[in-house]
Design a protein around this motif. Structure first.
Motif, PDB file in Angstrom:
ATOM      1  N   LEU A 103     -39.802  72.367  16.446  1.00  0.00           N
ATOM      2  CA  LEU A 103     -39.918  70.635  17.022  1.00  0.00           C
ATOM      3  C   LEU A 103     -40.903  71.095  18.391  1.00  0.00           C
ATOM      4  CD1 LEU A 103     -35.715  70.285  16.850  1.00  0.00           C
ATOM      5  CD2 LEU A 103     -37.042  70.173  14.751  1.00  0.00           C
ATOM      6  N   TYR A 138     -34.347  74.791  11.970  1.00  0.00           N
ATOM      7  CA  TYR A 138     -35.327  72.744  11.599  1.00  0.00           C
ATOM      8  C   TYR A 138     -36.352  72.928  12.316  1.00  0.00           C
ATOM      9  CZ  TYR A 138     -30.640  70.181  13.111  1.00  0.00           C
ATOM     10  OH  TYR A 138     -29.352  70.224  13.474  1.00  0.00           O
ATOM     11  N   SER A 147     -39.895  69.895  12.283  1.00  0.00           N
ATOM     12  CA  SER A 147     -40.815  69.038  12.401  1.00  0.00           C
ATOM     13  C   SER A 147     -41.378  68.310  11.610  1.00  0.00           C
ATOM     14  CB  SER A 147     -40.523  68.787  13.683  1.00  0.00           C
ATOM     15  OG  SER A 147     -41.476  69.052  14.549  1.00  0.00           O
ATOM     16  N   SER A 148     -42.005  67.729  11.875  1.00  0.00           N
ATOM     17  CA  SER A 148     -43.585  66.879  11.320  1.00  0.00           C
ATOM     18  C   SER A 148     -44.384  67.443  11.542  1.00  0.00           C
ATOM     19  CB  SER A 148     -43.592  65.484  10.875  1.00  0.00           C
ATOM     20  OG  SER A 148     -43.613  64.911  12.392  1.00  0.00           O
ATOM     21  N   SER A 195     -31.684  72.375   3.368  1.00  0.00           N
ATOM     22  CA  SER A 195     -32.335  71.215   4.506  1.00  0.00           C
ATOM     23  C   SER A 195     -33.708  71.617   4.798  1.00  0.00           C
ATOM     24  CB  SER A 195     -31.580  71.983   5.979  1.00  0.00           C
ATOM     25  OG  SER A 195     -29.707  71.889   5.712  1.00  0.00           O
ATOM     26  N   ILE A 224     -39.400  65.677   0.793  1.00  0.00           N
ATOM     27  CA  ILE A 224     -39.426  64.645   0.733  1.00  0.00           C
ATOM     28  C   ILE A 224     -41.328  64.050   0.796  1.00  0.00           C
ATOM     29  CG2 ILE A 224     -38.988  62.807   2.266  1.00  0.00           C
ATOM     30  CD1 ILE A 224     -36.708  64.533   3.870  1.00  0.00           C
ATOM     31  N   THR A 225     -41.788  65.061   1.696  1.00  0.00           N
ATOM     32  CA  THR A 225     -43.469  64.784   2.507  1.00  0.00           C
ATOM     33  C   THR A 225     -44.063  65.588   0.987  1.00  0.00           C
ATOM     34  OG1 THR A 225     -42.795  66.841   3.418  1.00  0.00           O
ATOM     35  CG2 THR A 225     -42.574  64.897   4.668  1.00  0.00           C
ATOM     36  N   ARG A 261     -35.215  66.865  24.134  1.00  0.00           N
ATOM     37  CA  ARG A 261     -34.343  67.554  23.264  1.00  0.00           C
ATOM     38  C   ARG A 261     -33.087  68.033  23.681  1.00  0.00           C
ATOM     39  NH1 ARG A 261     -38.978  70.445  22.516  1.00  0.00           N
ATOM     40  NH2 ARG A 261     -38.887  68.528  21.313  1.00  0.00           N
ATOM     41  N   ASP A 268     -29.553  67.274  22.007  1.00  0.00           N
ATOM     42  CA  ASP A 268     -28.103  68.026  21.671  1.00  0.00           C
ATOM     43  C   ASP A 268     -26.601  67.192  22.253  1.00  0.00           C
ATOM     44  OD1 ASP A 268     -29.709  70.327  21.420  1.00  0.00           O
ATOM     45  OD2 ASP A 268     -30.304  71.006  23.550  1.00  0.00           O
ATOM     46  N   GLU A 283     -25.524  65.686  19.550  1.00  0.00           N
ATOM     47  CA  GLU A 283     -24.778  66.249  18.142  1.00  0.00           C
ATOM     48  C   GLU A 283     -23.891  66.933  18.598  1.00  0.00           C
ATOM     49  OE1 GLU A 283     -27.487  69.767  17.295  1.00  0.00           O
ATOM     50  OE2 GLU A 283     -26.175  70.926  16.515  1.00  0.00           O
ATOM     51  N   ILE A 305     -25.704  66.323  10.043  1.00  0.00           N
ATOM     52  CA  ILE A 305     -26.307  66.343  11.585  1.00  0.00           C
ATOM     53  C   ILE A 305     -27.543  66.661  11.346  1.00  0.00           C
ATOM     54  CG2 ILE A 305     -25.812  68.201  13.130  1.00  0.00           C
ATOM     55  CD1 ILE A 305     -23.080  68.028  13.032  1.00  0.00           C
ATOM     56  N   PHE A 306     -28.254  67.195  11.078  1.00  0.00           N
ATOM     57  CA  PHE A 306     -29.375  67.947  10.413  1.00  0.00           C
ATOM     58  C   PHE A 306     -30.380  66.625  10.104  1.00  0.00           C
ATOM     59  CE2 PHE A 306     -32.662  68.566   7.883  1.00  0.00           C
ATOM     60  CZ  PHE A 306     -33.732  69.648   8.882  1.00  0.00           C
ATOM     61  N   ARG A 327     -30.054  64.696  13.665  1.00  0.00           N
ATOM     62  CA  ARG A 327     -31.403  65.510  14.642  1.00  0.00           C
ATOM     63  C   ARG A 327     -32.827  65.519  14.516  1.00  0.00           C
ATOM     64  NH1 ARG A 327     -29.576  69.438  18.679  1.00  0.00           N
ATOM     65  NH2 ARG A 327     -31.667  69.517  19.598  1.00  0.00           N
ATOM     66  N   LEU A 328     -33.134  65.624  13.082  1.00  0.00           N
ATOM     67  CA  LEU A 328     -34.922  65.803  12.252  1.00  0.00           C
ATOM     68  C   LEU A 328     -35.271  64.234  12.696  1.00  0.00           C
ATOM     69  CD1 LEU A 328     -36.617  67.522  11.505  1.00  0.00           C
ATOM     70  CD2 LEU A 328     -36.537  66.357   9.966  1.00  0.00           C
ATOM     71  N   GLU A 383     -35.606  63.436  16.583  1.00  0.00           N
ATOM     72  CA  GLU A 383     -36.781  64.143  16.913  1.00  0.00           C
ATOM     73  C   GLU A 383     -37.684  63.683  16.800  1.00  0.00           C
ATOM     74  OE1 GLU A 383     -37.007  67.532  19.163  1.00  0.00           O
ATOM     75  OE2 GLU A 383     -39.515  67.636  18.220  1.00  0.00           O
ATOM     76  N   GLU A 384     -38.033  63.306  15.497  1.00  0.00           N
ATOM     77  CA  GLU A 384     -39.713  62.626  15.363  1.00  0.00           C
ATOM     78  C   GLU A 384     -39.491  61.035  15.806  1.00  0.00           C
ATOM     79  OE1 GLU A 384     -41.933  63.816  13.135  1.00  0.00           O
ATOM     80  OE2 GLU A 384     -40.167  65.655  12.501  1.00  0.00           O
ATOM     81  N   VAL A 442     -40.393  61.314  19.508  1.00  0.00           N
ATOM     82  CA  VAL A 442     -41.921  62.408  20.034  1.00  0.00           C
ATOM     83  C   VAL A 442     -42.646  61.691  19.346  1.00  0.00           C
ATOM     84  CG1 VAL A 442     -43.539  63.538  18.841  1.00  0.00           C
ATOM     85  CG2 VAL A 442     -41.129  64.919  19.396  1.00  0.00           C
ATOM     86  N   LYS A 461     -45.406  60.877  22.566  1.00  0.00           N
ATOM     87  CA  LYS A 461     -46.677  61.166  22.204  1.00  0.00           C
ATOM     88  C   LYS A 461     -47.507  60.406  22.402  1.00  0.00           C
ATOM     89  CE  LYS A 461     -48.346  64.261  19.514  1.00  0.00           C
ATOM     90  NZ  LYS A 461     -48.571  65.033  18.273  1.00  0.00           N
ATOM     91  N   PHE A 506     -47.551  61.083  27.024  1.00  0.00           N
ATOM     92  CA  PHE A 506     -46.797  61.518  27.851  1.00  0.00           C
ATOM     93  C   PHE A 506     -47.536  61.447  28.974  1.00  0.00           C
ATOM     94  CE2 PHE A 506     -48.024  64.211  23.697  1.00  0.00           C
ATOM     95  CZ  PHE A 506     -46.796  65.218  23.534  1.00  0.00           C
ATOM     96  N   GLY A 508     -43.641  61.981   9.748  1.00  0.00           N
ATOM     97  CA  GLY A 508     -42.395  61.654  10.527  1.00  0.00           C
ATOM     98  C   GLY A 508     -41.823  60.199  10.443  1.00  0.00           C
ATOM     99  N   LEU A 555     -40.254  60.894   7.812  1.00  0.00           N
ATOM    100  CA  LEU A 555     -38.714  61.866   7.805  1.00  0.00           C
ATOM    101  C   LEU A 555     -37.272  60.670   8.005  1.00  0.00           C
ATOM    102  CD1 LEU A 555     -40.223  65.104   8.496  1.00  0.00           C
ATOM    103  CD2 LEU A 555     -39.040  64.165   6.567  1.00  0.00           C
TER     104      LEU A 555
END
Lengths: 120, 141
Positions: free
Chosen positions: A29, A62, A64-65, A93, A100-101, B18, B22, B25, B38-39, B42-43, B46-47, B50, B54, B59, B111, B114
């Protein structure tokens, strides 16, 4: 002592003419880690001259993209040298992330390392 | 009584983002949310984080990401989150379809895709610098 960020992110083993790569991280990630992974993968082709690369995702939970982008770059690089990239041992997973992508159609994905090695 | 949102301000630093994931989570585990949900959350987090750090805040250490979240309903229930950055925003409809053959090798857009897949609802507000997402958790079988 080297900082944790500079630790190698890949475990590399050569089986015949195939370079088998395992990921050290369970979570691919972090931007900095992904950059290091991308650089290490690139150097397998540019420095080591690997043309057949098998990426084993058995350790990865895990992804990420941002990491997908590095895999696409590696695939492109290998195509330029008439090489081949195969991915294997991807958990359900993470397979879904590829589905998906629609990258499951873009990459060659095999069930496990043996099947991957036999597919070059 | 309405469940209040918990507000968190994050720096433009993915390590902190991150750490926040946690925390979420741990709360999902405490609410007996299934591994798959949860997966997914979480993903998506994250996307989204970020993207905020970003693409939104670039940043910039002087900029922050403002987060509001809450868990609702009977366990496992629903998770709601709002994430706002201090960037100029963007128009999500301008993001090219990453699954189109001509875009398959481009690095952007996945991203967002997803996030939309993994969350129950995803909506951009304001100038596009704020994303509101929710997830209805599956009941344990």
């Amino acid at each position: 002592m080297s900082s944790p960020a500079r630790r190698r992110r890949l475990e590399v083993e050569n089986i015949g003419d195939v370079t088998v790569v395992n990921f050290v991280d369970k979570k691919i990630l972090d931007e900095q880690n992904i950059q290091i992974i991308g650089d290490e993968l690139t150097s397998l082709v540019d420095v080591q001259g690997s043309k057949k690369i098998l990426l084993n995702f058995s350790n990865v939970e895990y992804l990420s993209s941002a990491a997908l982008g590095k895999l696409i770059t590696l695939n492109k690089k290998l195509q330029q040298v008439a090489g081949k990239l195969i991915l294997c041992h991807i958990n359900d997973s993470i397979i879904e992330v590829f589905e998906i992508t629609k990258l499951d159609k873009f990459f060659k994905i095999k069930k496990d390392e043996t099947e991957g090695l036999n597919s070059f | 009584m309405a469940v209040p949102f918990i507000e968190v301000t994050l720096p433009s630093d993915t390590t902190e983002a991150r750490r926040f994931q946690d925390t979420i989570e741990q709360q999902m585990i405490a609410r007996k949310v299934g591994d798959r949900d949860i997966f997914n959350v979480r993903l998506a987090l994250e996307e989204a984080l970020v993207n905020a750090i970003k693409h939104g805040n670039q940043f910039d250490p002087n900029k922050r990401v403002f987060v509001k979240y809450r868990f609702l309903g009977d366990i496992p229930g629903i998770f709601e989150i709002e994430i706002m950055d201090q960037g100029p925003g963007f128009d999500p409809s301008d993001v090219p379809d990453p699954t189109a053959v001509e875009n398959l090798e481009r690095p952007c857009g996945r991203g967002l895709m997803l996030m939309r897949h993994y969350m129950t609802e995803v909506e951009y507000r304001g100038s596009g610098n704020e994303v509101v997402m929710s997830k209805v958790f599956h009941k344990p079988s």
